[in-house]
Scaffold this motif. Sequence first.
Motif, mmCIF file in Angstrom:
data_model
loop_
_atom_site.group_PDB
_atom_site.id
_atom_site.type_symbol
_atom_site.label_atom_id
_atom_site.label_comp_id
_atom_site.label_asym_id
_atom_site.label_seq_id
_atom_site.Cartn_x
_atom_site.Cartn_y
_atom_site.Cartn_z
ATOM 1 N N LEU A 117 0.818 -1.219 0.000
ATOM 2 C CA LEU A 117 0.000 0.000 0.000
ATOM 3 C C LEU A 117 0.848 1.263 0.000
ATOM 4 C CD1 LEU A 117 -2.761 -0.928 2.636
ATOM 5 C CD2 LEU A 117 -3.053 -0.722 0.157
ATOM 6 N N LEU A 118 2.132 1.114 0.376
ATOM 7 C CA LEU A 118 2.957 2.311 0.557
ATOM 8 C C LEU A 118 3.462 2.843 -0.768
ATOM 9 C CD1 LEU A 118 3.774 3.779 3.205
ATOM 10 C CD2 LEU A 118 6.068 2.888 2.803
ATOM 11 N N VAL A 119 3.316 4.152 -0.943
ATOM 12 C CA VAL A 119 3.727 4.809 -2.183
ATOM 13 C C VAL A 119 4.539 6.037 -1.800
ATOM 14 C CG1 VAL A 119 2.859 5.999 -4.236
ATOM 15 C CG2 VAL A 119 1.572 4.083 -3.285
ATOM 16 N N GLU A 120 5.597 6.333 -2.588
ATOM 17 C CA GLU A 120 6.325 7.568 -2.323
ATOM 18 C C GLU A 120 5.755 8.666 -3.205
ATOM 19 O OE1 GLU A 120 10.544 7.331 -1.661
ATOM 20 O OE2 GLU A 120 10.788 9.316 -2.597
ATOM 21 N N ASP A 121 5.459 9.799 -2.577
ATOM 22 C CA ASP A 121 4.860 10.904 -3.318
ATOM 23 C C ASP A 121 5.503 12.198 -2.844
ATOM 24 O OD1 ASP A 121 2.843 11.911 -5.168
ATOM 25 O OD2 ASP A 121 1.903 12.781 -3.403
ATOM 26 N N ALA A 122 6.211 12.880 -3.763
ATOM 27 C CA ALA A 122 6.925 14.120 -3.434
ATOM 28 C C ALA A 122 7.794 13.962 -2.182
ATOM 29 C CB ALA A 122 5.926 15.268 -3.252
ATOM 30 N N GLY A 123 8.485 12.842 -2.108
ATOM 31 C CA GLY A 123 9.411 12.615 -1.000
ATOM 32 C C GLY A 123 8.756 12.080 0.258
ATOM 33 N N LEU A 166 -2.815 9.551 2.448
ATOM 34 C CA LEU A 166 -2.623 9.691 3.898
ATOM 35 C C LEU A 166 -1.117 9.585 4.092
ATOM 36 C CD1 LEU A 166 -4.127 9.658 6.774
ATOM 37 C CD2 LEU A 166 -3.374 7.284 6.828
ATOM 38 N N ILE A 167 -0.512 10.674 4.557
ATOM 39 C CA ILE A 167 0.942 10.663 4.715
ATOM 40 C C ILE A 167 1.312 9.966 6.019
ATOM 41 C CG2 ILE A 167 2.997 12.124 5.000
ATOM 42 C CD1 ILE A 167 1.618 14.159 3.166
ATOM 43 N N VAL A 168 2.221 9.013 5.952
ATOM 44 C CA VAL A 168 2.650 8.336 7.175
ATOM 45 C C VAL A 168 4.086 8.689 7.562
ATOM 46 C CG1 VAL A 168 0.997 6.430 7.134
ATOM 47 C CG2 VAL A 168 3.126 6.237 5.845
ATOM 48 N N LYS A 169 4.851 9.190 6.581
ATOM 49 C CA LYS A 169 6.187 9.687 6.915
ATOM 50 C C LYS A 169 6.448 10.882 6.024
ATOM 51 C CE LYS A 169 10.852 8.121 7.905
ATOM 52 N NZ LYS A 169 11.835 7.049 7.753
ATOM 53 N N LYS A 170 6.668 12.021 6.682
ATOM 54 C CA LYS A 170 6.851 13.246 5.909
ATOM 55 C C LYS A 170 8.210 13.241 5.216
ATOM 56 C CE LYS A 170 5.219 15.664 9.642
ATOM 57 N NZ LYS A 170 5.028 16.851 10.461
#
Length: 584
Positions: free
Chosen positions: A281-287, A306-310
């Motif tokens: 499910l995890l995707v990287e988006d703009a870092g 839903l951001i889980v790690k900024k």
Amino acid sequence: MASIQETLKQRFQTALASAFGASYAETDPILGVSSNPKFGDYQANVALSLAKPLKQPPREVAQAIASALVVDDLCETPTVAGPGFVNLTLKPAYLAQWLTQVQSDPRLGIAPTAHPQRVVVDFSSPNIAKEMHVGHLRSTIIGDAIARILEFQGHDVLRLNHVGDWGTQFGMLITYLREACPEALTTSDAVDLGDLVVFYKKAKQRFDEDEAFKETARQAVVKLQSGDAESLKAWGLLCDQSRREFQVIYDWLDIELTERGESFYNPYLADVLTGLIEAQLLVEDAGAQCVFLEGYSNKAGDPMPLIVKKSDGAFNYATTDLAALRYRIGQDKADRILYVTDAGQATHFAQFFQVAQRAGWVPDTVTLTHVPFGLVQGEDGKKLKTRSGETVRLKDLLDEAIARTRSDLQQRLQTEDRTETEDFIEQTARTVGLGAVKYADLSQNRTSSYIFSYDKMLALQGNTAPYLLYAYVRVQGISRKGNIDFSALGDTPLVLEEETELTLVKHLLQLADVVEQVSQDLLPNRLCQYLFELSQKFNQFYDRCPVLQAEEPQRTTRLVLSETTARSLKLGLSLLGIKTLERM
Ligand code: ARG
């Protein structure tokens, strides 16, 4: 013993099965208290919904059910009314029998649940270094009432205070204090919470205005989160300071809570990411590391993440909630998790529930529920503020409720020409004042906002704590006056005849069903409404029927009715976290 609605439900199901076949043995009879006592005490509407599948007119279906129904030990002959309602009226003899039984039952006929669950109630949850505000007060009062009700039913409740004790605010605060008040970072009690809140505001201002400060503050968070000893010590001191202040409020309000703040889940945050990768499910988006949500899109129609790690590496509120959820299911073995917060956080909960579900972290047997509530408003309908426009401090708010109760009481004592000890006045003002604040909150449907008004909540008339407490005190007055030992009333058979007696006992009988309903829909205002009506019905009974002066068997019957009313009020109020008084 089974509650009246449960008993009737079973009787209906037996009747449905015998009238229409075994496949109807589990059909919901759609049973409820009659809205109009003219038509009886309980009404079942199932005939209306069965008409179509059975291809029969609803009144005929109702007639068939009524004929098959075996309830003569409880009710008069069932009747069919309107388009196809089955109406039931309880027999006075049954009511007398019920009352006799309940008289010696400490649980007032409310059986513990047959299916005890492990329930986590996440409530109160203020933030360190910030003042606890009225939203937290609502969460505290509502969450505590829900926890008490579930505990009384025999569920295994874990009351968790998900304190905001981690994250960016500490970076700012530590950086700011290092300049402004370094002793706060090394010595306990160097500042009080009021100062801390001021420091926090100033730190936030610096953070927003000063780039260099911002950078240092960011590094300070990273340092703290990576376990730097000096930072941890400072953090611990700041938390202690807030914790002590929160505890004052909890003590006043008689709230039990296990603190398990956001920081507790720090070691489990990385696992959330690993788990989301495994679930693909995890995707990287703009870092940033995120999960794209189903059913949420931005203005351009693109799916929302839903951001889980900024991108700066920090985890956030949602990540912590995901870690907490995994912990509560995996370690705490929760079957049901309730989150009591303001309605403004509804999206946050819906979103991380969705992610947890899609990741496969929520077994079918576990339910997650956000229990939202509305705002507390000032008399002007706006957000509650002090006269000078500041946010109201909870301690001041509770103090004022007690002070006003005290002055009302002193006035009443004067007009009634009574003298009481200072101790009595203090105890009464506290119990009534704090009870009134809680009751004013709980008696509103939690999903709506309500206007905070001392005058309304402290009124002796109306749906208020003082009105209910007064009804309770009235019964205590009877027993004092008649020198009655309720535990030694003998075994005079009870006889119920008067209209107000019957109305009262029928209401008493409903307590078990009301408690059950509140445990499901989590609306404590239903219990408040029940207790308010109970007080009214008791007062009507007491105005019409002499108690101590009555002949037997009325005297004993009415004493038992009074005593059962008092015990129901006491129990009901205790489930709301409100104490009763013997005199007031
Ligand atoms: N600390 C949060 C606030 O003040 C409330 C936390 C509610 N619980 C949770 N698991 N998110 O808004």
